[in-house]
Scaffold this motif. Sequence first.
Motif, PDB file in Angstrom:
ATOM      1  N   THR A   1      -2.869  10.169   1.680  1.00  0.00           N
ATOM      2  CA  THR A   1      -3.552   8.884   1.731  1.00  0.00           C
ATOM      3  C   THR A   1      -4.663   8.861   0.686  1.00  0.00           C
ATOM      4  O   THR A   1      -5.591   9.685   0.754  1.00  0.00           O
ATOM      5  CB  THR A   1      -4.146   8.638   3.127  1.00  0.00           C
ATOM      6  OG1 THR A   1      -3.076   8.574   4.080  1.00  0.00           O
ATOM      7  CG2 THR A   1      -4.923   7.336   3.170  1.00  0.00           C
ATOM      8  N   LYS A   2      -4.530   7.997  -0.285  1.00  0.00           N
ATOM      9  CA  LYS A   2      -5.533   7.660  -1.301  1.00  0.00           C
ATOM     10  C   LYS A   2      -5.800   8.734  -2.350  1.00  0.00           C
ATOM     11  O   LYS A   2      -6.133   8.418  -3.488  1.00  0.00           O
ATOM     12  CB  LYS A   2      -6.843   7.232  -0.645  1.00  0.00           C
ATOM     13  CG  LYS A   2      -6.695   5.945   0.150  1.00  0.00           C
ATOM     14  CD  LYS A   2      -8.030   5.376   0.580  1.00  0.00           C
ATOM     15  CE  LYS A   2      -7.820   4.026   1.267  1.00  0.00           C
ATOM     16  NZ  LYS A   2      -9.081   3.436   1.761  1.00  0.00           N
ATOM     17  N   LYS A   3      -5.645  10.019  -2.016  1.00  0.00           N
ATOM     18  CA  LYS A   3      -5.874  11.047  -3.025  1.00  0.00           C
ATOM     19  C   LYS A   3      -5.169  12.336  -2.628  1.00  0.00           C
ATOM     20  O   LYS A   3      -4.866  12.570  -1.457  1.00  0.00           O
ATOM     21  CB  LYS A   3      -7.374  11.315  -3.204  1.00  0.00           C
ATOM     22  CG  LYS A   3      -8.045  11.896  -1.976  1.00  0.00           C
ATOM     23  CD  LYS A   3      -9.520  12.173  -2.242  1.00  0.00           C
ATOM     24  CE  LYS A   3     -10.182  12.826  -1.027  1.00  0.00           C
ATOM     25  NZ  LYS A   3     -11.603  13.147  -1.272  1.00  0.00           N
TER      26      LYS A   3
ATOM     27  N   PHE B   1      -0.862   6.654  -7.237  1.00  0.00           N
ATOM     28  CA  PHE B   1      -2.141   6.324  -6.608  1.00  0.00           C
ATOM     29  C   PHE B   1      -2.933   5.273  -7.386  1.00  0.00           C
ATOM     30  O   PHE B   1      -3.913   4.729  -6.871  1.00  0.00           O
ATOM     31  CB  PHE B   1      -2.993   7.580  -6.412  1.00  0.00           C
ATOM     32  CG  PHE B   1      -2.693   8.324  -5.141  1.00  0.00           C
ATOM     33  CD1 PHE B   1      -2.663   7.667  -3.923  1.00  0.00           C
ATOM     34  CD2 PHE B   1      -2.453   9.687  -5.160  1.00  0.00           C
ATOM     35  CE1 PHE B   1      -2.394   8.350  -2.743  1.00  0.00           C
ATOM     36  CE2 PHE B   1      -2.175  10.380  -3.994  1.00  0.00           C
ATOM     37  CZ  PHE B   1      -2.153   9.715  -2.776  1.00  0.00           C
TER      38      PHE B   1
ATOM     39  N   HIS C   1      -1.330   2.333  -5.219  1.00  0.00           N
ATOM     40  CA  HIS C   1      -0.959   2.449  -3.807  1.00  0.00           C
ATOM     41  C   HIS C   1      -1.900   3.390  -3.069  1.00  0.00           C
ATOM     42  O   HIS C   1      -2.442   4.326  -3.664  1.00  0.00           O
ATOM     43  CB  HIS C   1       0.483   2.947  -3.674  1.00  0.00           C
ATOM     44  CG  HIS C   1       1.480   2.096  -4.402  1.00  0.00           C
ATOM     45  ND1 HIS C   1       1.812   2.303  -5.727  1.00  0.00           N
ATOM     46  CD2 HIS C   1       2.185   1.024  -4.005  1.00  0.00           C
ATOM     47  CE1 HIS C   1       2.695   1.386  -6.102  1.00  0.00           C
ATOM     48  NE2 HIS C   1       2.934   0.607  -5.080  1.00  0.00           N
ATOM     49  N   ASP C   2      -2.049   3.147  -1.764  1.00  0.00           N
ATOM     50  CA  ASP C   2      -2.916   3.977  -0.934  1.00  0.00           C
ATOM     51  C   ASP C   2      -2.177   5.123  -0.252  1.00  0.00           C
ATOM     52  O   ASP C   2      -2.739   6.190  -0.033  1.00  0.00           O
ATOM     53  CB  ASP C   2      -3.586   3.126   0.154  1.00  0.00           C
ATOM     54  CG  ASP C   2      -4.564   2.123  -0.419  1.00  0.00           C
ATOM     55  OD1 ASP C   2      -5.163   2.408  -1.477  1.00  0.00           O
ATOM     56  OD2 ASP C   2      -4.718   1.047   0.195  1.00  0.00           O
ATOM     57  N   HIS C   3      -0.928   4.884   0.119  1.00  0.00           N
ATOM     58  CA  HIS C   3      -0.128   5.896   0.818  1.00  0.00           C
ATOM     59  C   HIS C   3       1.061   6.266  -0.062  1.00  0.00           C
ATOM     60  O   HIS C   3       1.893   5.406  -0.375  1.00  0.00           O
ATOM     61  CB  HIS C   3       0.371   5.369   2.165  1.00  0.00           C
ATOM     62  CG  HIS C   3      -0.720   4.867   3.043  1.00  0.00           C
ATOM     63  ND1 HIS C   3      -0.682   3.633   3.659  1.00  0.00           N
ATOM     64  CD2 HIS C   3      -1.908   5.428   3.406  1.00  0.00           C
ATOM     65  CE1 HIS C   3      -1.791   3.460   4.365  1.00  0.00           C
ATOM     66  NE2 HIS C   3      -2.542   4.531   4.232  1.00  0.00           N
TER      67      HIS C   3
ATOM     68  N   ASP D   1      -4.720  12.116   6.716  1.00  0.00           N
ATOM     69  CA  ASP D   1      -4.949  12.293   5.281  1.00  0.00           C
ATOM     70  C   ASP D   1      -3.686  12.745   4.561  1.00  0.00           C
ATOM     71  O   ASP D   1      -3.536  12.518   3.353  1.00  0.00           O
ATOM     72  CB  ASP D   1      -6.044  13.342   5.041  1.00  0.00           C
ATOM     73  CG  ASP D   1      -7.367  12.960   5.667  1.00  0.00           C
ATOM     74  OD1 ASP D   1      -7.761  11.784   5.529  1.00  0.00           O
ATOM     75  OD2 ASP D   1      -7.994  13.829   6.302  1.00  0.00           O
TER      76      ASP D   1
ATOM     77  N   SER E   1       0.807  -1.218   0.000  1.00  0.00           N
ATOM     78  CA  SER E   1       0.000   0.000   0.000  1.00  0.00           C
ATOM     79  C   SER E   1       0.840   1.268   0.000  1.00  0.00           C
ATOM     80  O   SER E   1       0.306   2.359  -0.184  1.00  0.00           O
ATOM     81  CB  SER E   1      -0.934   0.004   1.214  1.00  0.00           C
ATOM     82  OG  SER E   1      -0.177   0.044   2.411  1.00  0.00           O
ATOM     83  N   ASP E   2       2.159   1.138   0.203  1.00  0.00           N
ATOM     84  CA  ASP E   2       3.025   2.308   0.363  1.00  0.00           C
ATOM     85  C   ASP E   2       3.938   2.513  -0.842  1.00  0.00           C
ATOM     86  O   ASP E   2       4.516   1.562  -1.364  1.00  0.00           O
ATOM     87  CB  ASP E   2       3.895   2.152   1.607  1.00  0.00           C
ATOM     88  CG  ASP E   2       3.071   2.075   2.885  1.00  0.00           C
ATOM     89  OD1 ASP E   2       1.903   2.516   2.865  1.00  0.00           O
ATOM     90  OD2 ASP E   2       3.599   1.576   3.891  1.00  0.00           O
TER      91      ASP E   2
END
Length: 205
Positions: free
Chosen positions: A146-148, A97, A100-102, A129, A6-7
């Motif tokens: 985070t995410k966006k 993105f 990945h989320d972060h 965030d 996720s990173d």
Amino acid sequence: MSTKNSDCLIIFTRNPELGKGKRRLAATVGDQAALEIYSFLLEHTRKITKDLPLTKQVWYSEQVHQNDAWDAIIYDKDVQKGEDLGLRMENAFKTAFENHDHVIIIGSDMYDMNQADLEKAFQQLETHDAVIGPAIDGGYYLLGFTKKLVAGVFVNKEWGTETVLEKTLQDLKNVNYATLDARNDVDYYEDIKDIPVFQPFLKHI
């Protein structure tokens, strides 16, 4: 090659070339010393990032160098795209993105940063965030989401000036963000003249 996680760490770098990059530093120390200092900073950046258990991307300013010191097994490689620094960072984030989320971005000239700082930054994104690392000169040395992305964070900035941090914090005021310790980046001779590790590069001054 990317591992699925996720990173993602984005590293923005200039292709090291004599007479290009670190112009404010070169104005005092000369082109050759500026190149040697930047090459030293690149090696430091590799040292503090290579063991992080996450996706690492090197985004080059001009062109990808496949067989350079950035090991292609450890680092994905791409070319920055956009008319100014803000657009280039935005495009890199949007690409990251997708998988990945972060996502965190750093430059490649931060001797005052270590692996633990980066680990802490990603930890902050587990509960925030955004995360920002203020630079002492009024910019920032690290930015993550985070995410966006937060809308507007990469527009209407005078990049390279002392107003960047203040205006970016205004963009973040409506989100839950974490702030890291302030750090000194390397832009001018004054930033390094009293730091022992840089003295071998400054003997001619």
